[in-house]
Design a protein around this motif. Structure first.
Motif, PDB file in Angstrom:
ATOM      1  N   UNK A  46       0.820  -1.213   0.000  1.00  0.00           N
ATOM      2  CA  UNK A  46       0.000   0.000   0.000  1.00  0.00           C
ATOM      3  C   UNK A  46       0.851   1.259   0.000  1.00  0.00           C
ATOM      4  N   UNK A  47       0.318   2.282  -0.607  1.00  0.00           N
ATOM      5  CA  UNK A  47       1.040   3.553  -0.701  1.00  0.00           C
ATOM      6  C   UNK A  47       1.248   4.171   0.685  1.00  0.00           C
ATOM      7  N   UNK A  48       0.261   4.038   1.553  1.00  0.00           N
ATOM      8  CA  UNK A  48       0.319   4.645   2.886  1.00  0.00           C
ATOM      9  C   UNK A  48       1.015   3.716   3.872  1.00  0.00           C
ATOM     10  N   UNK A  49       1.989   4.251   4.588  1.00  0.00           N
ATOM     11  CA  UNK A  49       2.665   3.473   5.620  1.00  0.00           C
ATOM     12  C   UNK A  49       1.712   3.159   6.773  1.00  0.00           C
ATOM     13  N   UNK A  50       0.760   4.063   7.026  1.00  0.00           N
ATOM     14  CA  UNK A  50      -0.222   3.816   8.085  1.00  0.00           C
ATOM     15  C   UNK A  50      -1.067   2.595   7.760  1.00  0.00           C
ATOM     16  N   UNK A  79      -8.229   0.288  10.052  1.00  0.00           N
ATOM     17  CA  UNK A  79      -8.410   0.162   8.608  1.00  0.00           C
ATOM     18  C   UNK A  79      -9.759   0.722   8.167  1.00  0.00           C
ATOM     19  N   UNK A  80     -10.815   0.533   8.985  1.00  0.00           N
ATOM     20  CA  UNK A  80     -12.110   1.134   8.665  1.00  0.00           C
ATOM     21  C   UNK A  80     -11.981   2.650   8.645  1.00  0.00           C
ATOM     22  N   UNK A  81     -11.303   3.192   9.657  1.00  0.00           N
ATOM     23  CA  UNK A  81     -11.145   4.651   9.749  1.00  0.00           C
ATOM     24  C   UNK A  81     -10.352   5.195   8.568  1.00  0.00           C
ATOM     25  N   UNK A  82      -9.252   4.519   8.241  1.00  0.00           N
ATOM     26  CA  UNK A  82      -8.376   4.989   7.157  1.00  0.00           C
ATOM     27  C   UNK A  82      -9.099   4.965   5.815  1.00  0.00           C
ATOM     28  N   UNK A  83      -9.748   3.841   5.511  1.00  0.00           N
ATOM     29  CA  UNK A  83     -10.415   3.738   4.211  1.00  0.00           C
ATOM     30  C   UNK A  83     -11.577   4.718   4.106  1.00  0.00           C
ATOM     31  N   UNK A  84     -12.252   4.957   5.232  1.00  0.00           N
ATOM     32  CA  UNK A  84     -13.344   5.936   5.214  1.00  0.00           C
ATOM     33  C   UNK A  84     -12.812   7.321   4.879  1.00  0.00           C
ATOM     34  N   UNK A  85     -11.711   7.699   5.511  1.00  0.00           N
ATOM     35  CA  UNK A  85     -11.108   9.006   5.245  1.00  0.00           C
ATOM     36  C   UNK A  85     -10.625   9.104   3.800  1.00  0.00           C
ATOM     37  N   UNK A  86      -9.922   8.069   3.353  1.00  0.00           N
ATOM     38  CA  UNK A  86      -9.355   8.092   2.008  1.00  0.00           C
ATOM     39  C   UNK A  86     -10.448   8.136   0.938  1.00  0.00           C
TER      40      UNK A  86
END
Length: 642
Positions: free
Chosen positions: A574-578, A632-639
């Protein structure tokens, strides 16, 4: 506010007469000794106040008294009232302080009523929320406290009614219900579907005293900080919402270190500033309660070590980095801490008004005559300290090495995160369920707007074709950041209380430093897989509760399959390290869970395993899996909404 105790009042935990303290969020009265245990649990478990030596809002004291008189304690001791509990070995502590009993009762919620297991947990949560929404229009406080203890959300936004429980209580003039809801985090400034707040509802219904009280609650954080320093609160009725004291010995010629600290505070995103302010609020509460505790104790007897709360207890909902930062606040002497509080008050006012940074003389309404005020006698003329921004609870321990190293150097750790209990995991799971429900609400609200957008795009496409421009030039993705989510996000309370100016950007989006990643899966797919993981973890935890250790291995295998399917949604690199760190935590925890579960089967010639230790490690692994899934839910929601 003074209060006359009746002879019938006894401590909710050990039954000794004449309790002098109250747990506000639990609705019980407790004695001095049991209070010392409550304080060690932290405010997230129990918020304690002295009945006579602590200033009380009269309506909040009335709320606690009503709950106590109507048997609120039975909510927290539900299973102990069952005659079968005697046979199972459960008992209530009597006439002596039982630290483990109190911790189990309020921190692990070991004796509260458990809802029967159902396949659809989201439906159960929705039913509880709707029951709470309906119940607050009546004066039955204990019913609402019971619903909150079962997981009902004080800020639940009813999709059909278009408002929250606090709107309903405010319109009905239910003052005690409003006090209870706000203790559990309800936002007095959250707008309904028509943009009206609970304060508006109260005023329109003629409940002006309740409306004034809701305004006070809206500014509770900054009011408490100001009162700590100068013993006064703003006059909200006259439109004064902030008091910013000034150090009596302060100088306009600030040191370079002080200037750097002030600049660092001002540069924090609204989200991180909110977290820092809440942590300082908790530290103020700890210091004030310490002062009351020392003033009310019988000093002819030795004050034991267990009564001491030297720094803020660990909150399992926060990251270890944030917990370390919270504990570091206890090291500030009186001068340093007062300076930090003043800086936060000044910046809160600046953020509300959207003003540029002013000089220390501007907007000062009171002067702090002495640094060594009643809360602390130690005073030094040190320069103002440099303090670090605390991590959000979405941060993980798997940060970039450089970032993690920097934070480790700047924040000292006094107490590490303790072992994760089963209840702590369930709390995280409940929070995840609420998060998922909010996401689904936003997605439903998005559908209608998306349809309108598509119609506009079709019209635009026709114009583009006439000018020979390709239709693909139009972005057909709707941006959730353009939609008013009616206060469903965490920023709602800050914005409604005036901390965030109308022109300020959204903190959650401020934190995104890169453009959205198109390689990430859809939010719907991630939520669907997360739900599957959660159901499998629930099955494992039920097996742990019932000591069905033979079920550990098949449960762990199902969890591993669900985790593998979720990880497969994401790109291998993935592009994001987070995203990468969250995926590593997810998959490694699943492998570790399998390894721990296999220990229940003893090897030939080896002694049997310590099942208590194995169970604890299994719960820890399950907690880490849930934590990673939430990230992962939080990150994908933001992205996906960026």
């Amino acid at each position: 506010m003074s209060k006359r105790l009746r002879n019938t009042e006894v401590c909710a935990d050990c039954s000794v007469p004449e309790p002098r303290w109250a747990s506000v969020n639990r609705g019980v009265l407790i004695c001095d000794e049991c209070c010392s245990v409550h304080r060690s649990l932290g405010r997230h478990s129990s918020q304690v106040r002295h009945l006579t030596h602590t200033p009380w809002p009269p309506t909040q004291l009335q709320m606690v008294q009503t709950l106590y008189n109507n048997g609120a304690n039975s909510i927290w001791e539900h299973s102990l009232l069952d005659p079968a509990s005697v046979m199972s070995g459960k008992r209530k502590a009597m006439s002596c302080v039982d630290i483990y009993f109190i911790r189990a009762k309020y921190h692990m919620l070991a004796f509260v009523h458990r809802m029967p297991c159902r396949e659809d947990d989201s439906s159960t949560a929705k039913d509880l929320n709707k029951q709470l929404h309906s119940s607050v229009r009546t004066g039955n406080l204990e019913t609402c406290l019971r619903l909150l203890s079962l997981g009902a959300q004080a800020n639940f936004f009813h999709p059909e009614k278009g408002n929250t429980p606090l709107h309903v209580a405010a319109k009905a003039g239910q003052v005690s219900q409003a006090e209870l809801l706000t203790v559990y985090g309800a936002d007095p400034g959250a707008p309904d579907s028509n943009g009206k707040t609970p304060i508006d509802y109260a005023r329109e219904a003629g409940h002006h005293d309740l409306a004034d009280r809701l305004v006070e609650i809206q500014y509770e954080l900054t009011d408490r900080l100001a009162f700590y320093l100068c013993g006064r609160k703003p006059d909200h009725k006259s439109g004064q919402h902030f008091i910013v004291p000034q150090m009596a010995d302060s100088s306009l010629d600030l040191s370079e270190l002080a200037k750097a600290a002030k600049k660092k505070l001002q540069s924090l995103s609204n989200h991180l500033f909110e977290e820092l302010a809440m942590d300082v609020y908790d530290e103020v509460d700890r210091r004030e309660t310490d002062a009351v505790w020392l003033a009310t104790q019988n000093h002819s007897t030795l004050v034991t070590e267990k009564t001491v709360v030297p720094f803020l207890p660990v909150n399992p909902e926060y990251s270890s980095t944030r917990n370390q930062g919270r504990q570091k606040l206890a090291r500030f002497n009186a001068h340093e801490f007062a300076t930090l509080v003043i800086d936060i008050l000044s910046d809160a006012k600046r953020r509300q008004q959207g003003n540029s940074v002013t000089s220390p003389k501007d907007n000062v309404e009171l002067i702090l005559k002495s640094v060594a005020i009643r809360h602390c006698s130690d005073s030094q003329d040190n320069d103002q300290p440099d303090y670090d921004s605390v991590a959000s609870d979405e941060d993980t321990d798997q940060e970039l090495p450089s970032r993690k190293g920097d934070r480790t150097k700047s924040l000292d750790s006094d107490v590490s995160d303790g072992p994760i209990t089963m209840q702590e995991y369930l709390d995280v799971k409940n929070a995840l369920s609420v998060s998922e429900a909010k996401i689904q609400q936003l997605m439903k609200a998005n559908n209608n707007l998306s349809d309108e957008l598509r119609l506009m795009q079709k019209k635009a496409s026709k114009l583009e074709k006439q000018s020979s421009a390709p239709e693909s030039d139009y972005d057909n993705t709707f941006n959730d950041s353009e939609m008013d989510n009616s206060g469903l996000c965490r920023r709602g309370r800050l914005r409604s209380s005036g901390w965030l100016g109308e022109g300020n950007s959204i903190p959650e989006l401020d934190d995104l430093e890169t453009e959205s990643d198109p390689t990430l899966p859809s939010t719907e797919d991630v939520i669907r897989k997360t739900e599957q993981i959660t159901k499998n973890i629930q099955e494992l935890l039920r097996a742990a509760q019932e000591n069905k250790h033979d079920s550990f291995i098949p449960c762990s295998e199902r969890i591993h399959v669900a985790v593998t399917e979720m990880a497969a949604l994401f790109p291998k690199k993935p592009r994001s390290e987070t995203v990468g760190s969250s995926l590593r935590l997810l998959t490694s925890s699943a492998y570790r869970l399998q390894s721990e579960c296999r220990k229940v089967v003893p090897s030939d010639g080896c002694p049997g395993p310590d099942m208590q230790l194995v169970t604890q490690q299994v719960i820890q692994c399950a907690y880490d899996i849930a934590k990673a899934a939430k990230q992962l839910v939080t990150i994908t929601t933001k992205e996906n909404t960026n």
